[in-house]
Scaffold this active site. Structure first.
Site, PDB file in Angstrom:
ATOM      1  CG  LEU A   1      -1.691   1.278   1.505  1.00  0.00           C
ATOM      2  CD1 LEU A   1      -2.669   1.589   0.383  1.00  0.00           C
ATOM      3  CD2 LEU A   1      -2.407   1.203   2.853  1.00  0.00           C
ATOM      4  CG  ASP A   2       2.744   4.851   2.404  1.00  0.00           C
ATOM      5  OD1 ASP A   2       3.879   4.854   1.897  1.00  0.00           O
ATOM      6  OD2 ASP A   2       2.324   5.741   3.158  1.00  0.00           O
ATOM      7  N   PRO A   3       4.723   1.602   1.180  1.00  0.00           N
ATOM      8  CG  PRO A   3       6.823   0.711   0.612  1.00  0.00           C
ATOM      9  CD  PRO A   3       5.889   0.912   1.791  1.00  0.00           C
TER      10      PRO A   3
END
Length: 927
Positions: free
Chosen positions: A606-608
């Site tokens: 997702l993030d990253p």
């Protein structure tokens, strides 16, 4: 060999010891008496039934279902505060909650645009009466269908809900007939009638509570075609259906499946004829739990006892008769008796053959060499189960059935799959491998079974010489290349990854975890799943063997372990995928990776991960058209859904509280309007600013570490603003900052055994005589914030004699408190938010302003975090496996060859970014 499906059910539940001990056994569902219905026909009526409690529980659960559906449309209502029935201690507790909800409706009404809210009830039996008993605890008015049609035009506020009793004459009509509706004629000639509910009732109601008896002879209450026509005509007012009767594809045709207590609702979209476990604004929310009475265990158990008690004497008296023909049993019990006097009764004698065969099995210790097979499909209708057992017997293996879940087929309903878990034992490796090979072959060949299989292998492999090999690059009997994906770790995001990669029956997903249960639970999500025990803290030869057998490896282990895995992958020339940030140690392996000719794809989560992809799509588009990025802002957050943000911190932990605390003290830097802004970790929480991209959510944003490095990563070094941030609900950071100021993030010893003493010591250490003054000081004199902090400490039970968990560390003990009180409760959802704000300028003086955002909710099947991280990593893995990513070396998802196909595949999983762009003639207009 021909085994009826019911045989295996009873093998699981009727052991030989019941017969050996002369235990009398009854099937309570078969206890019935003969009655004559209104048409003069004789039929059985069950004496032990739970219809009323199904209605009660179903109504309560439907309130929660309605609340979620209305929230998806932007309405926050009191229905969200009504939990599922099983959450409450007993029925009285549930009734109190419903009454409290009613009081709020009576006081404040419902949101504008929603009133009047009309519930329609079908049926007149115990089910519907139970539902009405709960519904009538709300402020309500019972009205006719005609009144319901007219009330929509009456101005509010109504401050109540409305109920409509739908009779048979309102449900159907006889085409061409002018005669009054005749119920007897309808029941005798149902084929002469057609449904009119969709035209007569549905346009006037918002919620349908379906408690009507139905079989395939009768018209449906609501067919899929009916709902599609309603939607096409603009009638989208039916928000939710509580189908308490729970006939799959029955009177409510779009009840396509029964639902579970853990995952009680789904959405069906009339325009696409597709369903999803996520409640959305694009369709009807459906509740179809088929074991509703179990949610009210206290009352249902008492009801069971009260109904059974009058029959106990007859059972006991009969128990002392030595004859085996059970002539002394009354009629209502005779057909329900399974066993007595050491024998199966005539109705159940047919199962004895399989019981005899099962008795021959030798019980093995689980530590003995074995494989555990979990097979799901149409096992009996297709004959697959017979052939599987033939294989096991033919290879002279002993087996033990661990679980059997068989749902009988219902005429006209969707076929429901059965599940079998069976351990197969043999001291010979080749024999167990042969079992696995032949069962896999059966699944390939018998298409009608629609079967999937996962297996756990107890044998410890430590070298490539082991015979228990899955192998890479094999070809199936059907000529397709088989693939083996190794997943290291069975954490919270692994299930979605295994489900995605395991959709093909030619891909084996091997899940390696320290614990069998965890590995098996994740492997269960794949059509062909394999679970193995593996201690990541001691990788050794076992890691090498597992990688050697794999076509690709996905590491979901903690990030510090990735380099160890990467080195083995390089040595064995096996591709690797991770969802973690690419560390310096991983970057040091770049040359070795390239020389080995493999791909190591990092930062695909997702993030990253999704943040890189969605941002680079916009950035590359601007660069390809000769523009440059002048401002870049990207924020992301994992949060509880609004209805689950129900604590003073407005937060819940889906990962380690210690990780959150450490992240809240990281140094950060970013650029804003050409100026570099640096934030010391000690002040990070105090730097939160309001964030209003989602108007309905009250959010704030914190800087996220070093944003400036993304100038080079994204090719936007000339941008005046480069910012990456973390989202929280507004107020979280200020409260967390006070707790930090108080010393609760410190590693020092607690100096006391209880929390109230710890807080007093922290206060005295700073020179304060009382805790209240200390909290006010730590709140920088903000009285409101100090009051919130006081309330939070009381809510966390820290202003009492609650013992500390680890006297050696204040912060570790505090983390234990947070973990205890801020976990997601059963049925609560998490939420993922991501937002980009990107500005660009072009050579001709024009400008663009791009906004791109993602909002994902968890559901009963998986969390939002699991979806976004797991599916992204799985898609990166699949693209490498299929050859769609052919570049070698260390890769990130910032290149077009990765993000273009990834975003396309993510959109097919419902993970779609909403994009907006505004065009300006010049920069001044853009500003």
């Amino acid at each position: 060999m021909d085994i009826p499906s019911s045989d295996l059910i009873f093998v699981c539940f009727v052991s030989k010891s019941i017969l050996d001990k002369n235990i009398q056994l009854f099937d309570y569902e078969a206890i019935a008496t003969d009655i004559t219905d209104s048409t003069g026909k004789l039929k059985k009526q069950r004496l032990v039934a739970f219809g009323k409690y199904a209605g009660i529980a179903g109504m309560i659960d439907t309130f929660q279902c309605l609340g979620r559906r209305l929230l998806a449309s932007g309405f926050s209502t009191s229905f969200l505060n009504c939990s599922q029935s099983y959450v409450y201690y007993d029925l009285k507790d549930a009734q109190r909650a419903v009454k409290a909800m009613g009081e709020r409706i009576s006081k404040d009404g419902l949101p504008m645009g929603l009133e009047p809210l009309v519930f329609a009830f079908t049926g007149t039996g115990n089910v519907t009466n139970g539902a009405l008993e709960i519904f009538q605890l709300l402020p309500h008015k019972m009205i006719t269908i005609e009144e319901a049609k007219n009330i929509k035009s009456k101005p509010g506020p109504h401050k109540c809900v409305y109920g409509v009793m739908v009779e048979q004459k309102d449900l159907v009509c006889k085409p061409g007939s002018t005669e009054p509706f005749n119920l007897k004629h309808y029941r005798e000639n149902p084929s002469e009638y057609k449904s009119i509910f969709h035209s007569n009732v549905a346009p006037a109601c918002n919620v349908l509570i379906n408690g009507i008896y139905w079989d395939e002879r009768y018209p449906r209450v609501l067919s899929k075609q009916d709902m599609t026509e309603l939607y096409k005509d603009g009638h989208k007012n039916l928000f939710a259906v509580g189908d308490i009767s729970c006939d799959v594809n029955g009177s409510v045709e779009f009840l396509e499946k029964t639902t579970t207590i853990d995952n009680p609702f789904f959405s069906w979209n009339p325009m696409t004829n597709k369903s999803t476990d996520e409640i959305t604004s694009e369709g009807v929310a459906v509740m179809g739990v088929d074991i509703l009475p179990t949610e009210l265990s206290v009352e249902s158990s008492k009801h069971f006892g009260d109904a059974l008690l009058p029959l106990l004497k007859k059972m006991i008296v009969n128990r002392h008769h030595n004859d085996s023909n059970y002539q002394h049993l009354p009629a209502e019990l005779s057909n329900s008796c399974i066993a007595q006097n050491g024998l199966l009764t005539p109705n159940f004698e047919y199962i004895s053959a399989l019981m005899e065969r099962t008795a021959k099995a030798v019980h093995h210790a689980i530590r003995d060499p074995h494989i555990l097979l979990r097979i799901q499909g149409h096992l009996f209708d297709s004959g697959l189960i017979n052939q599987i057992l033939d294989v096991i017997e033919g290879l002279d293996c002993h087996f033990e059935v661990e679980e059997c879940n068989v749902t009988p087929s219902i005429s006209g309903a969707a076929r429901v799959k059965s599940t079998l878990m069976i351990r197969v034992f043999s001291d010979d490796d080749d024999t167990l491998n042969n079992v696995l090979k032949k069962v896999t072959l059966l699944l390939d060949l018998i298409d009608s079974a629609e079967a999937s299989m996962q297996h756990f292998d107890s044998r410890v492999q430590t070298s490539s010489d082991s015979k228990a090999s899955t192998g890479k690059g094999k070809v199936s009997v059907l000529g397709e290349k088989e693939k083996n994906v190794l997943v290291l770790g069975a954490g919270m995001v692994a299930s979605s990854l295994a489900e995605y990669l395991g959709r093909s029956k030619h891909t084996t997903v091997t899940v390696a975890s320290q614990y069998e249960n965890d590995a098996m639970a994740v492997a269960h999500n794949a059509t062909r799943g394999k679970a193995v025990c593996f201690d990541a803290s001691r990788p050794g030869d076992k890691l090498r063997y597992l990688i050697e057998e794999a076509d690709i490896v996905v590491s979901l282990l903690p990030a510090p372990m990735h380099p160890i895995v990467a080195q083995e992958c390089i040595a064995l020339k096996t591709d690797l995928v991770t969802a973690s940030y690419e560390s310096d140690e991983m970057r040091s392996l770049r040359k070795s990776c390239e020389e080995a000719g493999i791909t190591i794809l990092n930062e695909v989560g997702l993030d990253p991960g999704m943040d890189h992809m969605s941002a680079m799509k916009i950035i590359d588009s601007v660069h390809e058209r000769g523009g440059e990025i002048t401002s870049f802002s990207s924020v992301c957050g994992g949060l509880p859904a609004p209805e689950a943000a129900n604590n003073p911190l407005l937060y819940k932990f889906s990962w380690s509280p210690m990780g959150v605390i450490r992240a809240s003290q990281n140094n950060a830097q970013f650029s804003r309007d050409g100026k570099v802004v640096k934030v010391d970790g000690s002040d990070l929480l105090a730097s939160a600013e309001p964030f209003d991209a989602w108007k309905s959510l009250n959010l704030e944003c914190l800087p996220n570490r070093d944003s400036l490095i993304y100038g080079d990563k994204y090719g936007i070094s000339s941008a005046g603003t480069i910012f990456r941030g973390t989202l929280r609900y507004n107020g979280f950071s200020a409260l967390f900052h006070v707790l930090k100021n108080m010393g609760l993030f410190e590693q020092e010893e607690t100096g006391a055994a209880s929390w109230n003493e710890v807080l007093e010591n922290l206060s005295a250490k700073r020179g304060f005589e009382d805790l209240r003054s200390f909290i006010k000081y730590c709140s920088n004199g903000d009285k409101v914030l100090a009051a919130r902090t006081n309330g939070a400490l009381e809510w966390l039970h820290m202003k009492s004699d609650t013992p500390v968990s680890d006297p050696s560390s204040v912060v570790k003990s505090f983390c234990d408190v947070l973990e205890q009180h801020l976990q997601f409760a059963e049925g609560e959802r998490d939420m993922v938010l991501m937002h980009h704000d990107i500005k660009a300028s072009f050579c001709d003086g024009s400008a663009e302003h791009h906004k791109c955002q993602l909002q994902v909710f968890g559901d009963g099947k998986m969390t939002a975090m699991c979806k976004t991280v797991g599916y992204t990593a799985a898609i990166g893995t699949k693209l490498i496996l299929d050859g769609d990513i052919s570049n070698k070396g260390l890769l990130l998802p910032t290149s077009k060859s990765v993000y273009v196909p990834s975003l396309d595949l993510l959109s097919k999983e419902g993970l779609v970014f909403e994009e907006q762009v505004r065009h300006y003639k010049d920069l001044d207009e853009a500003v």
